[in-house]
Design an enzyme around this catalytic site. Structure first.
Site, PDB file in Angstrom:
ATOM      1  N   SER A  14      65.157  48.866 100.532  1.00  0.00           N
ATOM      2  CA  SER A  14      64.812  47.824  99.961  1.00  0.00           C
ATOM      3  C   SER A  14      64.979  46.493 101.319  1.00  0.00           C
ATOM      4  O   SER A  14      66.462  47.118 101.951  1.00  0.00           O
ATOM      5  CB  SER A  14      65.738  47.624  99.059  1.00  0.00           C
ATOM      6  OG  SER A  14      65.647  46.238  99.016  1.00  0.00           O
ATOM      7  N   LYS A  45      69.174  50.724  98.484  1.00  0.00           N
ATOM      8  CA  LYS A  45      68.095  51.167  97.562  1.00  0.00           C
ATOM      9  C   LYS A  45      67.977  51.954  98.956  1.00  0.00           C
ATOM     10  O   LYS A  45      68.171  52.494  99.905  1.00  0.00           O
ATOM     11  CB  LYS A  45      67.455  50.341  97.596  1.00  0.00           C
ATOM     12  CG  LYS A  45      67.697  49.316  96.283  1.00  0.00           C
ATOM     13  CD  LYS A  45      67.943  49.781  95.067  1.00  0.00           C
ATOM     14  CE  LYS A  45      66.006  49.481  94.840  1.00  0.00           C
ATOM     15  NZ  LYS A  45      66.348  49.563  92.909  1.00  0.00           N
ATOM     16  N   THR A  73      60.529  66.373  76.727  1.00  0.00           N
ATOM     17  CA  THR A  73      58.605  66.182  75.820  1.00  0.00           C
ATOM     18  C   THR A  73      59.196  65.195  75.868  1.00  0.00           C
ATOM     19  O   THR A  73      60.021  64.213  75.398  1.00  0.00           O
ATOM     20  CB  THR A  73      58.956  67.238  74.644  1.00  0.00           C
ATOM     21  OG1 THR A  73      59.327  66.555  73.893  1.00  0.00           O
ATOM     22  CG2 THR A  73      58.679  69.035  74.738  1.00  0.00           C
ATOM     23  N   HIS A  74      58.407  63.736  75.749  1.00  0.00           N
ATOM     24  CA  HIS A  74      58.779  61.993  75.322  1.00  0.00           C
ATOM     25  C   HIS A  74      59.481  62.147  75.921  1.00  0.00           C
ATOM     26  O   HIS A  74      60.196  60.946  75.830  1.00  0.00           O
ATOM     27  CB  HIS A  74      58.989  62.552  74.182  1.00  0.00           C
ATOM     28  CG  HIS A  74      57.894  62.901  73.115  1.00  0.00           C
ATOM     29  ND1 HIS A  74      56.960  62.528  72.553  1.00  0.00           N
ATOM     30  CD2 HIS A  74      58.517  64.366  72.402  1.00  0.00           C
ATOM     31  CE1 HIS A  74      56.325  63.416  71.186  1.00  0.00           C
ATOM     32  NE2 HIS A  74      56.993  64.254  71.806  1.00  0.00           N
ATOM     33  N   GLU A 102      56.154  56.809  93.764  1.00  0.00           N
ATOM     34  CA  GLU A 102      54.756  55.629  93.842  1.00  0.00           C
ATOM     35  C   GLU A 102      53.921  55.832  94.328  1.00  0.00           C
ATOM     36  O   GLU A 102      52.479  55.362  93.313  1.00  0.00           O
ATOM     37  CB  GLU A 102      55.956  54.804  93.977  1.00  0.00           C
ATOM     38  CG  GLU A 102      57.364  54.481  93.190  1.00  0.00           C
ATOM     39  CD  GLU A 102      58.033  53.418  93.453  1.00  0.00           C
ATOM     40  OE1 GLU A 102      58.065  52.512  92.610  1.00  0.00           O
ATOM     41  OE2 GLU A 102      58.058  53.593  94.789  1.00  0.00           O
TER      42      GLU A 102
END
Ligand code: ARG
Length: 435
Positions: A264, A270, A142-143, A277
């Site tokens: 990348s 990467k 949570t959070h 996304e």
């Protein structure tokens, strides 16, 4: 009209997508006209044959547009009339207002069915992944703070459940588009004895619209569809966000296989979660569509107004991105590889069992608030001793809906059956387009 304004008002670039529905609707309308004695059998035959030619030209990209083709309806009718003089009788008793209302309803039903199939695919992939990881322990959050132990299966299924609800929303949207509007004319019906039931039957509609003004003015079936696209996209965006977090080196809960990762252009090391996304980012489109469509409809006087032409861009964008995102989500989930060691390290955090420690005190008679305070102090001092390990904690969490591995495994089987039922439903509800 000034050529520039004709360009402004033309909708062909957008509504060309409706051609299969426009032609199917015209075939059904022609059959209705023939049933009413308003077309001879020979005229009906010539019109049907001509419409099939137009459909072939359009689907094969051989259709030649002319300057006066303002929208898909005028383009089809113009070409049909070039092919056969009987084409001049096709628009009998019909207006483009009820015609476009029909086309968009047919489109909406086909789209809802395809989207339900897309949901079935994504949900099944999630449920399969969950079944394979029903007992893998991970921290729940949570959070974005470690909270309590759950299982990977439970967390993954938590992304399947909302999609099942979205499928119900698409089913509702399918039903909401089930009223056949032809016979409403421009807004006030027609003096001609059209056979509305014949047209409805040809196109698989359950009902006839009950008010000719409402029939050409209403787009709430389209709002229902776009709303369902939006909630599904929001759910997929949250799945995308979880995967982005899990794939980060800070979490390291999943590894991105080559099939779903991007590199990348600059940084050689990467592996980026671009697909996840994009699931997150693309949800902006249906949110925009819903706002655009609602804004267009708000305050419009009954019945038809040209503003309504703006509905299609919004609906198509929501549907297209919904179908694309569901397919991408399915592939992403199928290729997701969880890292058992990293999950185990994270799940060994004793803080995850602080609530269990408090509940153990409660079980031996301590009031919960006191137990909370006692364990809170131990946790703050860094000497919290959990009463059992995370696997035991999960076994003890055995209420309906809880992350107990046995319950999670059972739920994956139910969810897979529901996905299969959705797939079957979509197969049984293909677009009902007469040939
Ligand atoms: N293309 C229009 C639409 O999408 C249908 C045409 C009706 N136009 C009219 N002037 N009555 O809404």
């Amino acid at each position: 009209m000034l050529p520039e304004l004709e360009r402004f008002s033309s909708s062909l670039d957008v509504d060309f997508e409706l051609f299969p529905y426009d032609i199917a609707g015209s075939i059904a309308h022609a059959r209705g006209l023939a049933a009413a004695g308003l077309l001879t059998p020979a005229q009906l035959k010539a019109i049907e044959r001509g419409l099939r030619v137009v459909r072939k030209e359009m689907s094969e990209g051989r259709f030649t547009f002319v300057d006066t083709d303002e929208d898909i309806h005028t383009a089809v009718e113009r070409r049909l009339t070039e092919i056969t003089p009987a084409g001049a009788s096709l628009h009998t008793g019909r207006s483009r207002n009820d015609q476009v209302a029909l086309d968009l309803r047919l489109y909406a039903r086909a789209a809802a069915s395809a989207l339900i199939d897309g949901i079935a695919g994504a949900v099944d992939a999630l449920a399969l992944k969950a079944a394979d990881h029903a007992a893998w322990v991970m921290p729940g959050f949570t959070h974005v703070q470690r909270a309590q132990p759950v299982t990977v299966g439970h967390h993954v299924l938590a992304h399947a459940e909302p999609l099942l609800r979205d499928a119900e929303r698409f089913r509702h949207a399918y039903d909401a588009a089930g009223d056949m509007p032809l016979g409403s004319g421009a807004l006030a019906g027609t003096t001609l004895p059209l056979q509305r039931e014949v047209v409805a039957r040809e196109l698989g509609f359950e009902r006839l619209t009950a008010n000719s003004i409402d029939a050409v003015a209403d787009r709430d079936f389209a709002l229902d569809l776009v709303y369902a696209c939006m909630t599904a996209a929001i759910h997929l965006s949250r799945l995308g966000e979880d995967i982005v977090l899990w794939a980060s080196s800070e979490f390291g809960f999943v590894k991105l296989a080559d099939e779903i990762a991007t590199g990348s252009s600059l940084m050689p090391q990467k592996r980026n979660p671009d697909i996840a996304e994009l699931l997150r980012g693309r949800a902006g489109r249906p949110v925009g569509s819903l706002v655009a469509l609602a804004t267009t409809l708000k305050g419009l006087p009954l019945a038809y107004d040209r503003d309504l032409q703006e509905d299609k861009a919004a609906v198509f964008a929501a549907v297209d991105s919904g179908l694309d995102s569901l397919r991408a989500a399915r592939l992403l989930v199928e290729h997701l590889a969880f890292d058992r060691d990293r999950l185990a390290v994270a799940a060994a955090d004793p803080g995850l069992l602080a609530t269990d420690a408090a509940e153990a005190l409660v079980a031996s008679g301590t009031p919960f608030r006191r137990a909370h305070e006692t364990i809170g102090k131990q946790a703050a001092a860094g000497n919290l001793r959990p009463p059992w390990d995370a696997a035991t904690s999960l076994r003890k969490r055995d209420l309906a809906g809880a992350p107990n591995p046995r319950r999670v495994a059972a739920r994956t089987r139910v969810v897979r059956r529901q996905a299969a039922a959705l797939h079957r439903w979509a197969q049984e509800h293909p677009p009902a387009l007469p040939d």
